[in-house]
Design a protein around this motif. Structure first.
Motif, PDB file in Angstrom:
ATOM      1  N   HIS A  23       0.815  -1.222   0.000  1.00  0.00           N
ATOM      2  CA  HIS A  23       0.000   0.000   0.000  1.00  0.00           C
ATOM      3  C   HIS A  23       0.844   1.265   0.000  1.00  0.00           C
ATOM      4  O   HIS A  23       0.444   2.300  -0.502  1.00  0.00           O
ATOM      5  CB  HIS A  23      -0.926   0.025   1.219  1.00  0.00           C
ATOM      6  N   ARG A  24       2.001   1.175   0.612  1.00  0.00           N
ATOM      7  CA  ARG A  24       2.781   2.397   0.733  1.00  0.00           C
ATOM      8  C   ARG A  24       4.259   2.086   0.975  1.00  0.00           C
ATOM      9  O   ARG A  24       4.588   1.098   1.618  1.00  0.00           O
ATOM     10  CB  ARG A  24       2.229   3.200   1.924  1.00  0.00           C
ATOM     11  N   ILE A  25       5.103   2.974   0.469  1.00  0.00           N
ATOM     12  CA  ILE A  25       6.545   2.848   0.726  1.00  0.00           C
ATOM     13  C   ILE A  25       6.859   3.776   1.886  1.00  0.00           C
ATOM     14  O   ILE A  25       6.478   4.958   1.860  1.00  0.00           O
ATOM     15  CB  ILE A  25       7.368   3.276  -0.512  1.00  0.00           C
ATOM     16  N   LEU A  26       7.516   3.291   2.917  1.00  0.00           N
ATOM     17  CA  LEU A  26       7.888   4.156   4.046  1.00  0.00           C
ATOM     18  C   LEU A  26       9.080   5.026   3.616  1.00  0.00           C
ATOM     19  O   LEU A  26       9.805   4.674   2.682  1.00  0.00           O
ATOM     20  CB  LEU A  26       8.226   3.317   5.279  1.00  0.00           C
ATOM     21  N   PRO A  27       9.259   6.185   4.273  1.00  0.00           N
ATOM     22  CA  PRO A  27      10.325   7.105   3.836  1.00  0.00           C
ATOM     23  C   PRO A  27      11.698   6.429   3.779  1.00  0.00           C
ATOM     24  O   PRO A  27      12.038   5.635   4.651  1.00  0.00           O
ATOM     25  CB  PRO A  27      10.312   8.190   4.913  1.00  0.00           C
ATOM     26  N   ARG A  28      12.429   6.774   2.713  1.00  0.00           N
ATOM     27  CA  ARG A  28      13.743   6.160   2.505  1.00  0.00           C
ATOM     28  C   ARG A  28      14.832   7.000   3.160  1.00  0.00           C
ATOM     29  O   ARG A  28      14.842   8.211   2.953  1.00  0.00           O
ATOM     30  CB  ARG A  28      14.021   6.078   1.006  1.00  0.00           C
ATOM     31  N   SER A  29      15.735   6.355   3.869  1.00  0.00           N
ATOM     32  CA  SER A  29      16.836   7.127   4.466  1.00  0.00           C
ATOM     33  C   SER A  29      17.912   7.412   3.422  1.00  0.00           C
ATOM     34  O   SER A  29      18.675   8.367   3.554  1.00  0.00           O
ATOM     35  CB  SER A  29      17.422   6.389   5.672  1.00  0.00           C
ATOM     36  N   SER A  30      17.991   6.596   2.392  1.00  0.00           N
ATOM     37  CA  SER A  30      18.918   6.875   1.284  1.00  0.00           C
ATOM     38  C   SER A  30      18.459   6.134   0.030  1.00  0.00           C
ATOM     39  O   SER A  30      17.772   5.114   0.128  1.00  0.00           O
ATOM     40  CB  SER A  30      20.349   6.434   1.643  1.00  0.00           C
ATOM     41  N   VAL A  31      18.829   6.693  -1.125  1.00  0.00           N
ATOM     42  CA  VAL A  31      18.493   6.052  -2.404  1.00  0.00           C
ATOM     43  C   VAL A  31      19.747   6.096  -3.280  1.00  0.00           C
ATOM     44  O   VAL A  31      20.282   7.172  -3.538  1.00  0.00           O
ATOM     45  CB  VAL A  31      17.369   6.823  -3.152  1.00  0.00           C
ATOM     46  N   ILE A  32      20.224   4.954  -3.720  1.00  0.00           N
ATOM     47  CA  ILE A  32      21.358   4.949  -4.658  1.00  0.00           C
ATOM     48  C   ILE A  32      20.785   4.852  -6.059  1.00  0.00           C
ATOM     49  O   ILE A  32      20.036   3.930  -6.379  1.00  0.00           O
ATOM     50  CB  ILE A  32      22.339   3.795  -4.368  1.00  0.00           C
ATOM     51  N   ARG A  33      21.140   5.857  -6.879  1.00  0.00           N
ATOM     52  CA  ARG A  33      20.571   5.941  -8.233  1.00  0.00           C
ATOM     53  C   ARG A  33      21.671   5.969  -9.286  1.00  0.00           C
ATOM     54  O   ARG A  33      22.786   6.379  -9.007  1.00  0.00           O
ATOM     55  CB  ARG A  33      19.841   7.286  -8.420  1.00  0.00           C
ATOM     56  N   ARG A  34      21.274   5.592 -10.480  1.00  0.00           N
ATOM     57  CA  ARG A  34      22.153   5.832 -11.633  1.00  0.00           C
ATOM     58  C   ARG A  34      21.247   6.182 -12.815  1.00  0.00           C
ATOM     59  O   ARG A  34      20.018   6.079 -12.715  1.00  0.00           O
ATOM     60  CB  ARG A  34      22.996   4.604 -11.951  1.00  0.00           C
ATOM     61  N   GLN A  35      21.894   6.556 -13.902  1.00  0.00           N
ATOM     62  CA  GLN A  35      21.113   6.840 -15.094  1.00  0.00           C
ATOM     63  C   GLN A  35      20.662   5.516 -15.701  1.00  0.00           C
ATOM     64  O   GLN A  35      21.484   4.605 -15.828  1.00  0.00           O
ATOM     65  CB  GLN A  35      22.011   7.553 -16.083  1.00  0.00           C
ATOM     66  N   ALA A  36      19.390   5.410 -16.050  1.00  0.00           N
ATOM     67  CA  ALA A  36      18.909   4.169 -16.655  1.00  0.00           C
ATOM     68  C   ALA A  36      19.627   3.983 -17.984  1.00  0.00           C
ATOM     69  O   ALA A  36      19.717   4.920 -18.778  1.00  0.00           O
ATOM     70  CB  ALA A  36      17.404   4.241 -16.853  1.00  0.00           C
ATOM     71  N   VAL A  37      20.142   2.784 -18.217  1.00  0.00           N
ATOM     72  CA  VAL A  37      20.922   2.538 -19.428  1.00  0.00           C
ATOM     73  C   VAL A  37      20.034   2.714 -20.662  1.00  0.00           C
ATOM     74  O   VAL A  37      18.946   2.163 -20.742  1.00  0.00           O
ATOM     75  CB  VAL A  37      21.535   1.112 -19.391  1.00  0.00           C
ATOM     76  N   GLY A  38      20.515   3.534 -21.591  1.00  0.00           N
ATOM     77  CA  GLY A  38      19.816   3.732 -22.852  1.00  0.00           C
ATOM     78  C   GLY A  38      18.580   4.619 -22.773  1.00  0.00           C
ATOM     79  O   GLY A  38      17.871   4.781 -23.743  1.00  0.00           O
ATOM     80  N   GLN A  39      18.301   5.184 -21.601  1.00  0.00           N
ATOM     81  CA  GLN A  39      17.132   6.072 -21.494  1.00  0.00           C
ATOM     82  C   GLN A  39      17.589   7.381 -20.872  1.00  0.00           C
ATOM     83  O   GLN A  39      17.595   7.522 -19.647  1.00  0.00           O
ATOM     84  CB  GLN A  39      16.072   5.464 -20.582  1.00  0.00           C
ATOM     85  N   PHE A  40      17.988   8.298 -21.732  1.00  0.00           N
ATOM     86  CA  PHE A  40      18.558   9.524 -21.191  1.00  0.00           C
ATOM     87  C   PHE A  40      17.552  10.337 -20.397  1.00  0.00           C
ATOM     88  O   PHE A  40      16.407  10.476 -20.780  1.00  0.00           O
ATOM     89  CB  PHE A  40      19.196  10.354 -22.302  1.00  0.00           C
ATOM     90  N   GLY A  41      17.992  10.838 -19.253  1.00  0.00           N
ATOM     91  CA  GLY A  41      17.119  11.635 -18.407  1.00  0.00           C
ATOM     92  C   GLY A  41      16.305  10.787 -17.434  1.00  0.00           C
ATOM     93  O   GLY A  41      15.616  11.305 -16.582  1.00  0.00           O
ATOM     94  N   GLU A  42      16.393   9.432 -17.578  1.00  0.00           N
ATOM     95  CA  GLU A  42      15.653   8.539 -16.681  1.00  0.00           C
ATOM     96  C   GLU A  42      16.572   8.027 -15.579  1.00  0.00           C
ATOM     97  O   GLU A  42      17.743   7.752 -15.816  1.00  0.00           O
ATOM     98  CB  GLU A  42      15.120   7.320 -17.455  1.00  0.00           C
ATOM     99  N   ILE A  43      15.976   7.859 -14.395  1.00  0.00           N
ATOM    100  CA  ILE A  43      16.749   7.377 -13.257  1.00  0.00           C
ATOM    101  C   ILE A  43      16.430   5.915 -12.994  1.00  0.00           C
ATOM    102  O   ILE A  43      15.302   5.483 -13.184  1.00  0.00           O
ATOM    103  CB  ILE A  43      16.397   8.237 -12.019  1.00  0.00           C
ATOM    104  N   GLN A  44      17.432   5.171 -12.578  1.00  0.00           N
ATOM    105  CA  GLN A  44      17.180   3.818 -12.109  1.00  0.00           C
ATOM    106  C   GLN A  44      17.614   3.730 -10.649  1.00  0.00           C
ATOM    107  O   GLN A  44      18.693   4.210 -10.301  1.00  0.00           O
ATOM    108  CB  GLN A  44      17.964   2.811 -12.945  1.00  0.00           C
ATOM    109  N   ILE A  45      16.765   3.144  -9.827  1.00  0.00           N
ATOM    110  CA  ILE A  45      17.145   2.989  -8.419  1.00  0.00           C
ATOM    111  C   ILE A  45      17.925   1.692  -8.283  1.00  0.00           C
ATOM    112  O   ILE A  45      17.471   0.638  -8.718  1.00  0.00           O
ATOM    113  CB  ILE A  45      15.905   2.953  -7.504  1.00  0.00           C
TER     114      ILE A  45
END
Ligand SMILES: Nc1nc2c(ncn2[C@@H]2O[C@H](COP(=O)(O)OP(=O)(O)OP(=O)(O)O)[C@@H](O)[C@H]2O)c(=O)[nH]1
Ligand SMILES: [Mg+2]
Ligand SMILES: [Zn+2]
Length: 368
Positions: free
Chosen positions: A96-118
Protein backbone atom coordinates in the motif's frame (compact mmCIF):
# COMPACT_ATOMS: atom_id res chain seq x y z
CA UNK A 1 9.77 -16.46 -12.10
CA UNK A 2 12.27 -15.89 -9.28
CA UNK A 3 15.28 -18.07 -9.09
CA UNK A 4 14.89 -18.21 -5.31
CA UNK A 5 17.74 -19.67 -3.40
CA UNK A 6 17.36 -18.20 0.05
CA UNK A 7 15.17 -17.16 2.96
CA UNK A 8 12.48 -19.79 3.13
CA UNK A 9 9.39 -19.46 5.28
CA UNK A 10 11.24 -21.16 8.12
CA UNK A 11 13.62 -18.29 8.08
CA UNK A 12 11.42 -15.84 9.99
CA UNK A 13 13.06 -12.76 11.45
CA UNK A 14 12.38 -9.87 13.76
CA UNK A 15 11.98 -6.58 11.90
CA UNK A 16 14.88 -5.10 13.90
CA UNK A 17 17.11 -7.86 12.53
CA UNK A 18 16.27 -6.51 9.09
CA UNK A 19 17.24 -2.96 10.02
CA UNK A 20 13.87 -1.63 11.24
CA UNK A 21 14.16 1.39 13.54
CA UNK A 22 12.17 3.79 15.74
CA UNK A 23 11.92 6.47 13.03
CA UNK A 24 10.10 4.07 10.73
CA UNK A 25 7.85 2.99 13.59
CA UNK A 26 7.03 6.64 14.36
CA UNK A 27 6.11 7.29 10.73
CA UNK A 28 3.89 4.22 10.76
CA UNK A 29 1.93 5.37 13.78
CA UNK A 30 1.84 9.05 12.68
CA UNK A 31 0.35 8.06 9.32
CA UNK A 32 -2.26 5.54 10.46
CA UNK A 33 -0.43 2.62 8.94
CA UNK A 34 -0.62 0.38 12.00
CA UNK A 35 -3.49 -1.64 10.52
CA UNK A 36 -1.06 -2.79 7.83
CA UNK A 37 1.85 -5.08 8.28
CA UNK A 38 5.43 -3.94 7.75
CA UNK A 39 7.97 -5.67 5.61
CA UNK A 40 11.18 -5.13 3.69
CA UNK A 41 11.63 -5.60 -0.04
CA UNK A 42 14.40 -8.16 -0.48
CA UNK A 43 14.05 -8.85 -4.20
CA UNK A 44 12.36 -7.40 -7.24
CA UNK A 45 11.45 -8.83 -10.59
CA UNK A 46 9.39 -6.85 -13.11
CA UNK A 47 7.08 -5.12 -10.64
CA UNK A 48 6.71 -8.21 -8.46
CA UNK A 49 8.41 -8.01 -5.13
CA UNK A 50 9.55 -10.47 -2.49
CA UNK A 51 8.89 -9.02 0.95
CA UNK A 52 10.14 -10.35 4.25
CA UNK A 53 7.87 -9.83 7.26
CA UNK A 54 7.70 -11.33 10.74
CA UNK A 55 5.31 -13.92 9.25
CA UNK A 56 7.76 -15.00 6.55
CA UNK A 57 8.14 -14.13 2.90
CA UNK A 58 5.44 -12.95 0.52
CA UNK A 59 5.26 -12.27 -3.18
CA UNK A 60 3.71 -8.85 -3.56
CA UNK A 61 2.32 -6.38 -6.03
CA UNK A 62 1.51 -2.71 -5.54
CA UNK A 63 -2.05 -1.39 -5.38
CA UNK A 64 -3.66 -0.11 -8.57
CA UNK A 65 -3.81 3.31 -7.00
CA UNK A 66 -0.06 3.33 -6.36
CA UNK A 67 0.60 2.42 -9.98
CA UNK A 68 -1.87 4.99 -11.26
CA UNK A 69 -0.45 7.87 -9.23
CA UNK A 70 3.23 6.98 -9.80
CA UNK A 71 5.04 9.84 -11.54
CA UNK A 72 8.44 8.20 -11.89
CA UNK A 73 10.47 5.13 -11.07
CA UNK A 74 11.06 6.52 -7.60
CA UNK A 75 7.38 5.98 -6.75
CA UNK A 76 7.73 2.21 -7.17
CA UNK A 77 9.23 -0.04 -4.50
CA UNK A 78 12.88 -1.00 -4.78
CA UNK A 79 15.10 -3.53 -3.03
CA UNK A 80 15.84 -2.23 0.47
CA UNK A 81 12.50 -0.45 0.87
CA UNK A 82 10.27 -0.70 3.91
CA UNK A 83 6.63 -1.04 2.93
CA UNK A 84 3.16 -1.15 4.51
CA UNK A 85 1.34 -4.20 3.16
CA UNK A 86 -1.57 -6.58 3.52
CA UNK A 87 -0.65 -10.24 3.50
CA UNK A 88 -2.80 -13.23 2.57
CA UNK A 89 -2.63 -16.88 3.62
CA UNK A 90 -1.75 -17.88 0.07
CA UNK A 91 1.64 -16.16 0.38
CA UNK A 92 0.54 -13.22 -1.77
CA UNK A 93 0.58 -9.61 -0.53
CA UNK A 94 -0.43 -6.13 -1.63
CA UNK A 95 1.85 -3.16 -1.02
CA UNK A 96 0.00 0.00 0.00
CA UNK A 97 2.78 2.40 0.73
CA UNK A 98 6.54 2.85 0.73
CA UNK A 99 7.89 4.16 4.05
CA UNK A 100 10.32 7.11 3.84
CA UNK A 101 13.74 6.16 2.51
CA UNK A 102 16.84 7.13 4.47
CA UNK A 103 18.92 6.87 1.28
CA UNK A 104 18.49 6.05 -2.40
CA UNK A 105 21.36 4.95 -4.66
CA UNK A 106 20.57 5.94 -8.23
CA UNK A 107 22.15 5.83 -11.63
CA UNK A 108 21.11 6.84 -15.09
CA UNK A 109 18.91 4.17 -16.65
CA UNK A 110 20.92 2.54 -19.43
CA UNK A 111 19.82 3.73 -22.85
CA UNK A 112 17.13 6.07 -21.49
CA UNK A 113 18.56 9.52 -21.19
CA UNK A 114 17.12 11.64 -18.41
CA UNK A 115 15.65 8.54 -16.68
CA UNK A 116 16.75 7.38 -13.26
CA UNK A 117 17.18 3.82 -12.11
CA UNK A 118 17.14 2.99 -8.42
CA UNK A 119 19.89 0.58 -7.46
CA UNK A 120 18.86 0.16 -3.81
CA UNK A 121 17.39 2.09 -0.89
CA UNK A 122 17.95 2.47 2.85
CA UNK A 123 21.64 1.69 2.53
CA UNK A 124 24.00 2.45 5.40
CA UNK A 125 27.19 1.79 3.48
CA UNK A 126 28.13 0.88 -0.10
CA UNK A 127 30.84 -1.65 -0.86
CA UNK A 128 32.48 -0.58 -4.12
CA UNK A 129 33.88 -3.85 -5.42
CA UNK A 130 36.65 -3.95 -8.01
CA UNK A 131 39.07 -6.71 -8.96
CA UNK A 132 42.78 -5.91 -9.03
CA UNK A 133 43.33 -7.73 -12.32
CA UNK A 134 41.96 -6.47 -15.62
CA UNK A 135 38.91 -4.78 -14.08
CA UNK A 136 41.08 -2.35 -12.14
CA UNK A 137 40.38 1.28 -13.02
CA UNK A 138 40.57 4.22 -10.60
CA UNK A 139 38.38 6.45 -12.81
CA UNK A 140 35.61 3.94 -12.37
CA UNK A 141 36.17 3.85 -8.59
CA UNK A 142 35.73 7.65 -8.55
CA UNK A 143 32.55 7.23 -10.58
CA UNK A 144 31.00 4.75 -8.13
CA UNK A 145 32.13 6.95 -5.28
CA UNK A 146 30.33 9.92 -6.84
CA UNK A 147 27.16 7.83 -7.14
CA UNK A 148 27.40 7.03 -3.40
CA UNK A 149 28.33 10.58 -2.39
CA UNK A 150 25.31 11.89 -4.33
CA UNK A 151 23.16 9.64 -2.15
CA UNK A 152 25.05 10.65 1.01
CA UNK A 153 25.91 6.99 1.54
CA UNK A 154 29.27 6.11 3.10
CA UNK A 155 31.52 3.88 1.00
CA UNK A 156 34.24 1.31 1.44
CA UNK A 157 36.40 0.22 -1.50
CA UNK A 158 36.84 -3.55 -1.70
CA UNK A 159 39.62 -4.74 -3.99
CA UNK A 160 39.17 -8.42 -4.86
CA UNK A 161 41.25 -11.21 -6.44
CA UNK A 162 44.49 -10.21 -4.73
CA UNK A 163 45.54 -13.86 -5.05
CA UNK A 164 46.10 -13.14 -8.75
CA UNK A 165 48.87 -10.56 -8.25
CA UNK A 166 52.12 -10.36 -6.28
CA UNK A 167 52.50 -8.88 -2.78
CA UNK A 168 54.33 -5.76 -4.07
CA UNK A 169 51.65 -5.46 -6.76
CA UNK A 170 48.94 -5.40 -4.07
CA UNK A 171 50.68 -2.66 -2.04
CA UNK A 172 51.26 -0.60 -5.17
CA UNK A 173 47.60 -0.90 -6.20
CA UNK A 174 46.38 0.16 -2.76
CA UNK A 175 48.81 3.09 -2.75
CA UNK A 176 47.61 4.20 -6.18
CA UNK A 177 44.02 4.16 -5.01
CA UNK A 178 44.82 6.05 -1.81
CA UNK A 179 46.84 8.66 -3.70
CA UNK A 180 43.71 9.65 -5.60
CA UNK A 181 40.91 8.78 -3.21
CA UNK A 182 41.30 10.06 0.32
CA UNK A 183 39.11 9.40 3.33
CA UNK A 184 37.59 6.20 1.97
CA UNK A 185 38.68 2.92 3.58
CA UNK A 186 40.29 0.42 1.19
CA UNK A 187 40.11 -3.30 1.94
CA UNK A 188 42.00 -5.79 -0.23
CA UNK A 189 40.68 -9.35 -0.26
CA UNK A 190 40.80 -12.69 -1.98
CA UNK A 191 37.66 -14.76 -2.18
CA UNK A 192 39.91 -17.73 -2.94
CA UNK A 193 42.22 -17.60 0.08
CA UNK A 194 39.91 -15.40 2.22
CA UNK A 195 42.83 -13.05 2.91
CA UNK A 196 41.43 -9.73 4.11
CA UNK A 197 38.14 -11.29 5.26
CA UNK A 198 38.69 -10.22 8.88
CA UNK A 199 38.71 -6.57 7.76
CA UNK A 200 35.51 -7.04 5.77
CA UNK A 201 33.79 -8.85 8.62
CA UNK A 202 34.68 -6.14 11.11
CA UNK A 203 33.32 -3.48 8.71
CA UNK A 204 29.90 -5.12 8.42
CA UNK A 205 27.70 -4.50 11.49
CA UNK A 206 24.59 -6.37 12.62
CA UNK A 207 21.31 -4.78 11.50
CA UNK A 208 23.04 -2.39 9.06
CA UNK A 209 22.45 -2.60 5.30
CA UNK A 210 25.27 -2.78 2.74
CA UNK A 211 25.05 -2.75 -1.02
CA UNK A 212 27.69 -4.09 -3.39
CA UNK A 213 28.40 -2.09 -6.54
CA UNK A 214 30.82 -3.16 -9.25
CA UNK A 215 31.34 -4.64 -12.69
CA UNK A 216 30.37 -8.16 -13.67
CA UNK A 217 32.74 -10.93 -12.61
CA UNK A 218 34.57 -9.07 -9.84
CA UNK A 219 33.44 -11.54 -7.17
CA UNK A 220 30.44 -9.84 -5.51
CA UNK A 221 28.31 -12.97 -5.28
CA UNK A 222 31.28 -15.10 -4.24
CA UNK A 223 31.92 -12.68 -1.37
CA UNK A 224 28.25 -12.75 -0.39
CA UNK A 225 28.13 -16.56 -0.42
CA UNK A 226 31.26 -16.77 1.71
CA UNK A 227 30.02 -14.19 4.24
CA UNK A 228 26.59 -15.80 4.50
CA UNK A 229 28.04 -19.25 5.03
CA UNK A 230 25.69 -20.65 2.37
CA UNK A 231 25.63 -20.83 -1.41
CA UNK A 232 22.82 -18.38 -2.07
CA UNK A 233 23.86 -16.67 -5.26
CA UNK A 234 25.11 -18.39 -8.35
CA UNK A 235 28.66 -17.45 -9.32
CA UNK A 236 30.46 -18.13 -12.54
CA UNK A 237 33.36 -17.46 -14.81
CA UNK A 238 31.21 -17.17 -17.93
CA UNK A 239 31.31 -13.40 -17.95
CA UNK A 240 35.09 -13.53 -17.80
CA UNK A 241 35.97 -15.36 -20.99
CA UNK A 242 33.62 -17.17 -23.36
CA UNK A 243 30.55 -15.10 -22.75
CA UNK A 244 31.91 -11.64 -22.20
CA UNK A 245 29.46 -9.17 -20.74
CA UNK A 246 26.91 -11.73 -19.60
CA UNK A 247 25.89 -11.11 -16.01
CA UNK A 248 25.77 -14.12 -13.77
CA UNK A 249 23.59 -12.42 -11.17
CA UNK A 250 20.35 -11.37 -12.84
CA UNK A 251 18.47 -9.56 -10.08
CA UNK A 252 19.07 -7.62 -6.88
CA UNK A 253 18.67 -9.43 -3.62
CA UNK A 254 19.04 -8.59 0.06
CA UNK A 255 20.55 -11.33 2.19
CA UNK A 256 21.18 -11.66 5.93
CA UNK A 257 24.77 -12.59 6.72
CA UNK A 258 26.07 -14.87 9.47
CA UNK A 259 27.05 -11.88 11.61
CA UNK A 260 23.62 -10.22 11.24
CA UNK A 261 24.67 -7.66 8.62
CA UNK A 262 22.37 -7.20 5.60
CA UNK A 263 23.99 -7.33 2.19
CA UNK A 264 22.46 -6.53 -1.20
CA UNK A 265 23.95 -8.24 -4.24
CA UNK A 266 23.55 -6.56 -7.62
CA UNK A 267 24.03 -7.67 -11.19
CA UNK A 268 27.33 -6.28 -12.43
CA UNK A 269 27.09 -2.87 -14.04
CA UNK A 270 28.60 -1.87 -17.34
CA UNK A 271 27.50 1.74 -17.31
CA UNK A 272 27.18 3.92 -14.25
CA UNK A 273 25.71 7.19 -15.49
CA UNK A 274 25.89 10.11 -13.09
CA UNK A 275 22.56 11.54 -11.93
CA UNK A 276 24.11 13.80 -9.34
CA UNK A 277 21.63 16.45 -8.32
CA UNK A 278 23.32 17.19 -5.02
CA UNK A 279 26.99 17.64 -4.32
CA UNK A 280 28.27 14.13 -5.01
CA UNK A 281 30.93 15.30 -7.46
CA UNK A 282 32.12 18.01 -5.10
CA UNK A 283 32.44 15.50 -2.26
CA UNK A 284 34.39 13.04 -4.39
CA UNK A 285 36.71 15.74 -5.76
CA UNK A 286 36.97 17.88 -2.63
CA UNK A 287 40.57 18.75 -3.48
CA UNK A 288 39.50 20.41 -6.74
CA UNK A 289 36.71 22.21 -4.88
CA UNK A 290 39.09 23.61 -2.28
CA UNK A 291 41.58 24.67 -4.98
CA UNK A 292 38.79 26.41 -6.91
CA UNK A 293 38.13 28.74 -3.97
CA UNK A 294 41.18 30.67 -5.17
CA UNK A 295 40.27 30.86 -8.88
CA UNK A 296 40.07 34.44 -10.15
CA UNK A 297 36.57 33.99 -11.60
CA UNK A 298 33.68 32.74 -9.54
CA UNK A 299 32.22 30.76 -12.45
CA UNK A 300 35.62 29.38 -13.49
CA UNK A 301 35.29 26.18 -15.57
CA UNK A 302 38.90 25.25 -14.74
CA UNK A 303 39.63 24.55 -18.38
CA UNK A 304 41.28 27.66 -19.90
CA UNK A 305 40.78 30.66 -17.61
CA UNK A 306 43.61 32.88 -16.48
CA UNK A 307 44.12 32.83 -12.73
CA UNK A 308 42.67 29.33 -12.37
CA UNK A 309 44.09 27.67 -9.26
CA UNK A 310 43.06 24.22 -10.43
CA UNK A 311 45.05 24.54 -13.68
CA UNK A 312 47.96 25.99 -11.71
CA UNK A 313 48.00 22.99 -9.34
CA UNK A 314 47.80 20.69 -12.35
CA UNK A 315 50.84 22.34 -13.93
CA UNK A 316 52.85 22.17 -10.73
CA UNK A 317 52.00 18.49 -10.26
CA UNK A 318 49.90 19.12 -7.16
CA UNK A 319 46.81 17.59 -8.76
CA UNK A 320 46.51 14.23 -10.46
CA UNK A 321 45.82 14.73 -14.17
CA UNK A 322 43.69 11.60 -14.59
CA UNK A 323 41.57 12.63 -11.63
CA UNK A 324 41.14 16.13 -13.06
CA UNK A 325 40.07 14.73 -16.47
CA UNK A 326 37.63 12.38 -14.76
CA UNK A 327 36.16 15.30 -12.81
CA UNK A 328 35.56 17.27 -16.01
CA UNK A 329 34.08 14.26 -17.80
CA UNK A 330 31.60 13.52 -15.02
CA UNK A 331 30.81 17.22 -14.68
CA UNK A 332 29.84 17.32 -18.38
CA UNK A 333 27.74 14.21 -17.91
CA UNK A 334 25.99 15.74 -14.92
CA UNK A 335 25.21 18.91 -16.89
CA UNK A 336 23.92 16.84 -19.80
CA UNK A 337 21.71 14.79 -17.48
CA UNK A 338 20.32 17.91 -15.84
CA UNK A 339 19.51 19.52 -19.18
CA UNK A 340 17.82 16.37 -20.46
CA UNK A 341 15.72 16.21 -17.27
CA UNK A 342 14.78 19.88 -17.74
CA UNK A 343 13.92 19.18 -21.38
CA UNK A 344 11.77 16.21 -20.38
CA UNK A 345 9.93 18.27 -17.76
CA UNK A 346 9.25 20.97 -20.35
CA UNK A 347 7.81 18.41 -22.74
CA UNK A 348 5.70 16.87 -19.98
CA UNK A 349 4.41 20.31 -19.07
CA UNK A 350 3.42 21.06 -22.68
CA UNK A 351 1.79 17.65 -22.97
CA UNK A 352 -0.02 18.23 -19.64
CA UNK A 353 -1.34 21.54 -20.97
CA UNK A 354 -2.59 19.93 -24.19
CA UNK A 355 -4.50 17.34 -22.16
CA UNK A 356 -5.90 20.03 -19.86
CA UNK A 357 -7.01 22.20 -22.79
CA UNK A 358 -8.57 19.17 -24.42
CA UNK A 359 -10.67 18.41 -21.34
CA UNK A 360 -11.63 22.08 -20.95
CA UNK A 361 -12.85 22.11 -24.57
CA UNK A 362 -14.64 18.84 -24.03
CA UNK A 363 -16.51 20.22 -20.99
CA UNK A 364 -17.42 23.41 -22.88
CA UNK A 365 -18.74 21.43 -25.83
CA UNK A 366 -20.86 19.30 -23.52
CA UNK A 367 -22.32 22.41 -21.90
CA UNK A 368 -23.67 23.88 -25.10
N1 LIG B 1 41.08 -15.85 -8.28
C1 LIG B 1 39.96 -15.32 -7.78
N2 LIG B 1 38.78 -15.56 -8.40
C2 LIG B 1 37.67 -15.01 -7.86
C3 LIG B 1 37.70 -14.19 -6.71
N3 LIG B 1 36.43 -13.77 -6.45
C4 LIG B 1 35.66 -14.31 -7.40
N4 LIG B 1 36.38 -15.07 -8.25
C5 LIG B 1 35.87 -15.81 -9.43
O1 LIG B 1 35.39 -14.88 -10.37
C6 LIG B 1 34.23 -15.37 -11.02
C7 LIG B 1 33.08 -14.37 -10.93
O2 LIG B 1 32.66 -14.26 -9.59
P1 LIG B 1 31.19 -13.79 -9.20
O3 LIG B 1 31.15 -13.80 -7.71
O4 LIG B 1 30.16 -14.56 -9.92
O5 LIG B 1 31.19 -12.28 -9.74
P2 LIG B 1 30.03 -11.19 -9.65
O6 LIG B 1 30.70 -9.92 -9.30
O7 LIG B 1 28.97 -11.66 -8.74
O8 LIG B 1 29.51 -11.14 -11.17
P3 LIG B 1 28.05 -10.71 -11.71
O9 LIG B 1 27.04 -11.49 -10.94
O10 LIG B 1 28.08 -11.05 -13.15
O11 LIG B 1 27.95 -9.24 -11.46
C8 LIG B 1 33.93 -16.72 -10.35
O12 LIG B 1 34.42 -17.74 -11.17
C9 LIG B 1 34.68 -16.67 -9.07
O13 LIG B 1 35.08 -17.93 -8.63
C10 LIG B 1 38.97 -13.96 -6.07
O14 LIG B 1 39.10 -13.24 -5.07
N5 LIG B 1 40.06 -14.55 -6.67
MG1 LIG C 1 26.95 -11.94 -9.04
ZN1 LIG D 1 39.47 27.46 -12.03
Amino acid sequence: MFERTCCTKDNIMRLEDLGYNSELEKFRSDHNLTAFETGRVIAEHKERYIITTTKGEFEAEITGNMRFTAKSREDFPAVGDWVALTTYESGIAIIHRILPRSSVIRRQAVGQFGEIQIIATNIDCALIVQAVDRDFNINRLERYLTVCNSSKVASVIVLTKIDLISEPGISETIQNVKARIKNVPVIAISNETQDGYEAIKSTIEKGKTYCMLGSSGVGKSTLLNNLSGRTLMRTDTLSQSTNKGKHVTSHRELITLENGGLLIDNPGMREVGIVDTTSGLETTFDMIVSLSQNCRFKDCSHTNEAGCSVLEALEKGGLDEASYENFLKMGREKAHFESSVAEKRKKEKIFGKIIKDYYKRDIKQKKY
